[in-house]
Design an enzyme around this catalytic site. Structure first.
Site, PDB file in Angstrom:
ATOM      1  N   GLY A  84     -43.815   3.029 -19.095  1.00  0.00           N
ATOM      2  CA  GLY A  84     -42.781   2.160 -18.556  1.00  0.00           C
ATOM      3  C   GLY A  84     -41.743   2.873 -17.717  1.00  0.00           C
ATOM      4  O   GLY A  84     -42.040   3.815 -16.976  1.00  0.00           O
ATOM      5  N   SER A  85     -40.492   2.449 -17.878  1.00  0.00           N
ATOM      6  CA  SER A  85     -39.432   2.752 -16.903  1.00  0.00           C
ATOM      7  C   SER A  85     -38.999   4.208 -16.819  1.00  0.00           C
ATOM      8  O   SER A  85     -38.252   4.570 -15.907  1.00  0.00           O
ATOM      9  CB  SER A  85     -38.210   1.880 -17.192  1.00  0.00           C
ATOM     10  OG  SER A  85     -38.524   0.523 -16.985  1.00  0.00           O
ATOM     11  N   VAL A  86     -39.432   5.063 -17.722  1.00  0.00           N
ATOM     12  CA  VAL A  86     -39.123   6.488 -17.532  1.00  0.00           C
ATOM     13  C   VAL A  86     -39.718   6.991 -16.215  1.00  0.00           C
ATOM     14  O   VAL A  86     -39.219   7.941 -15.617  1.00  0.00           O
ATOM     15  CB  VAL A  86     -39.625   7.353 -18.714  1.00  0.00           C
ATOM     16  CG1 VAL A  86     -38.721   7.241 -19.907  1.00  0.00           C
ATOM     17  CG2 VAL A  86     -41.047   6.998 -19.094  1.00  0.00           C
ATOM     18  N   LYS A 125     -39.473   5.617 -13.469  1.00  0.00           N
ATOM     19  CA  LYS A 125     -38.560   5.357 -12.350  1.00  0.00           C
ATOM     20  C   LYS A 125     -37.844   6.633 -11.918  1.00  0.00           C
ATOM     21  O   LYS A 125     -37.432   6.759 -10.764  1.00  0.00           O
ATOM     22  CB  LYS A 125     -37.556   4.275 -12.749  1.00  0.00           C
ATOM     23  CG  LYS A 125     -38.206   2.907 -12.859  1.00  0.00           C
ATOM     24  CD  LYS A 125     -37.295   1.857 -13.446  1.00  0.00           C
ATOM     25  CE  LYS A 125     -38.066   0.532 -13.559  1.00  0.00           C
ATOM     26  NZ  LYS A 125     -37.371  -0.485 -14.336  1.00  0.00           N
TER      27      LYS A 125
END
Length: 548
Positions: free
Chosen positions: A262-264, A266
């Site tokens: 997921g967003s890690v 980004k």
């Protein structure tokens, strides 16, 4: 000799029985003197020319040359201890039922069926292996005939389950490593044992203990199915702690499991945009409405419905914002930076790890997914190494279990030091004013990025099966070469709500940093970011004159 052989005859002939007695006594004295001389000669030979016994050296013929494994401070992780095999020769056992009963009382763990088979057999056999010295003493004190002991080396791990996934294990007999460091450094451990030395690792048992404690506490609190934690020195690549939960699981999830995190991710997308000059802190990205890519509609979990700055994209963890960045950079740039960060291939590490699952095609839809951590599965080990490079001035340094780091490590520059400083700035801002606020620790200037993802179940993403991650670093301030430590916590399928990384992983990072800072010599001090006021943070340019 002739005189001795005929002495008895002469004595009888001369009627001198007392001489007969003297001769007999003289012969017995000579016999005993010869026996004692041979014994003394053998003892002297053993003492002067026999095998020398010392630390890590063989103390008996069955000893295995394997060094003790210790942590970076010399604390014992693995060692060889002499145990004993109990052998029974049934021909020399007088009262067999009594012997069986007595041995069973002395060593309750022995199976009666095996003991009876040994006592009632027709040859000498091994009745029980690996008797401890205390068990051997109890059996020896029975003074039973037909019982003998043969020494054997047993590999023991005095800390039980602690650090077992890292230390590993050995094959039956203890001669070869089977898993973990025991296998990875097998030849070196045996060579060190032959020299009477220990084998030292990068693990710090104090840090390891805190990691295991807080990982288990967070996993139980969130009712997670599994959990992983890794702590590294970002400047050397040394692994100070690595843990999987539950500890009873035979798999080292840090190296043997892959996840869509997921967003890690980004962080990698934003870093690539900054490093290539395609974005800076003043760049604005439209997140006022969902992004349409073909038939796919990308939205934000925490929708802001407005145009966001690059900082706000990171702090609000905007899927729309990072998708726009990724599609604008294109597949060549995204693939290049993902490869630089070590996300496209197996992590170089002494313990063998799984290969990542990477996309086959790099369409705009795929790029959007990759930008926020979907459509690619990696090991926690890969994530720890990549985030480490993000925070140490942009140098990719392979993680290692060697104290002091790998002397031959192929270090490569993957982003500029300026990009690394900007990412440290953003990560600190994210803990102060963004989704990572629960990772903060008083005076330690923690930075980091949250990650949340739904897991794929039977080919479809399920909201009932989630993953929460936090990749943290402390202290996030200072120059790129400052002492700095990375903490990665991953919770697999937490059952509490919300199940996002900010709730199920970030709190553990903050508590771990708070507890290990004294061991690592990290000083607490006032924070330049004015965290108590909640006001907008100064830019990197505002504070770089202070050496940040």
């Amino acid at each position: 000799m002739w005189w001795v052989e005929h002495a008895f005859g002469r004595a009888r002939t001369d009627a001198r029985p007392e001489e007969d007695t003297r001769v007999r006594i003289l012969l017995i004295r000579w016999l005993f003197a010869g026996v004692f001389f041979c014994l003394a000669l053998g003892a002297a030979k053993s003492a002067l020319w026999g095998a020398q016994v010392g630390v890590g050296a063989a103390s008996h013929p069955n000893a295995t040359m394997r060094a003790d494994i210790v942590d970076r401070n010399g604390a014992l992780l693995a060692a060889n201890i002499t145990h004993y095999g109990l052998y029974i020769d049934p021909a020399e056992v007088w009262d067999r039922p009594a012997a069986i009963a007595a041995i069973k009382r002395a060593v309750p763990r022995i199976r009666v069926s095996r003991l009876a088979a040994a006592v009632n057999g027709d040859r000498r056999v091994l009745a029980l292996a690996r008797l401890t010295p205390a068990e051997r003493a109890r059996v020896h004190d029975l003074a039973l005939g037909g019982l003998t002991f043969e020494p054997e080396d047993v590999r023991v791990y005095p800390l039980g389950q602690s650090a077992r996934h890292v230390v590993g294990s050995v094959e039956e007999g203890g001669e070869a490593g089977r898993a973990g460091a025991e296998k990875a450094f097998d030849a070196e451990i045996r060579a060190a044992g032959a020299q009477g030395q220990t084998f030292q690792t990068s693990i710090d048992l104090r840090v390891q203990g805190v990691l295991e404690n807080e990982l288990a506490a967070m996993a139980l609190e969130t009712q997670a199915k599994g959990a992983v934690g890794i702590i590294t020195d970002v400047q050397t690549g040394e692994v100070l702690g690595m843990a999987s939960w539950p500890a009873s699981n035979s798999r080292n999830l840090a190296t043997s499991a892959t996840y869509e995190m997921g967003s890690v991710f980004k962080s990698f997308t934003v870093a690539a945009a900054i490093d290539t000059g395609r974005a800076d802190m003043n760049t604005m990205l439209d997140a006022s409405e969902a992004l349409q890519i073909g038939r796919r509609r990308i939205s934000d979990f925490h929708a802001t419905n407005k145009v966001l700055s690059l900082e706000e994209v990171y702090l609000h963890s905007s899927n729309i914002g990072t998708s726009r960045l990724a599609t604008e950079m294109g597949p060549a740039v995204m693939q290049d930076y993902f490869r630089r960060f070590g996300l496209m291939e197996r992590a170089p590490f002494e313990i063998a790890s799984e290969a990542p699952i990477t996309p086959r095609g790099w369409t705009d839809s795929t790029l959007a997914s990759l930008s926020f951590g979907y459509n690619i599965s990696i090991t926690p080990l890969q994530m720890a190494a990549a985030m480490q490079a993000m925070t140490n001035g942009g140098r990719y340094i392979p993680l290692t279990l060697r104290k002091g780091g790998r002397p031959d490590a192929p270090v490569r520059q993957i982003i500029s030091p300026e990009t690394s400083l900007t990412m440290l700035d953003l990560m600190r801002r994210n803990v102060v004013n963004g989704s990572g606020s629960r990772a903060d620790a008083p005076g330690l200037r923690v930075g980091g990025k949250t990650g949340s993802a739904n897991k794929s179940v039977n080919g479809r993403y399920s909201t009932a099966h989630a993953l929460g991650t936090f990749a943290g670093v402390f202290p996030a301030d200072g120059p790129v070469n400052a002492r700095r430590y990375q903490i990665l916590i991953l919770m697999d399928e937490p059952q509490t709500y919300p199940r996002t990384g900010g709730f199920v992983a970030a709190p553990a990072v903050g508590r771990i940093a708070d507890r290990i800072a004294p061991f690592l010599g990290v000083q607490r001090r006032a924070d330049v970011w004015h965290t108590a006021t909640g006001e907008r943070l100064p830019t990197y340019e505002d504070v770089q004159g202070d050496g940040l």
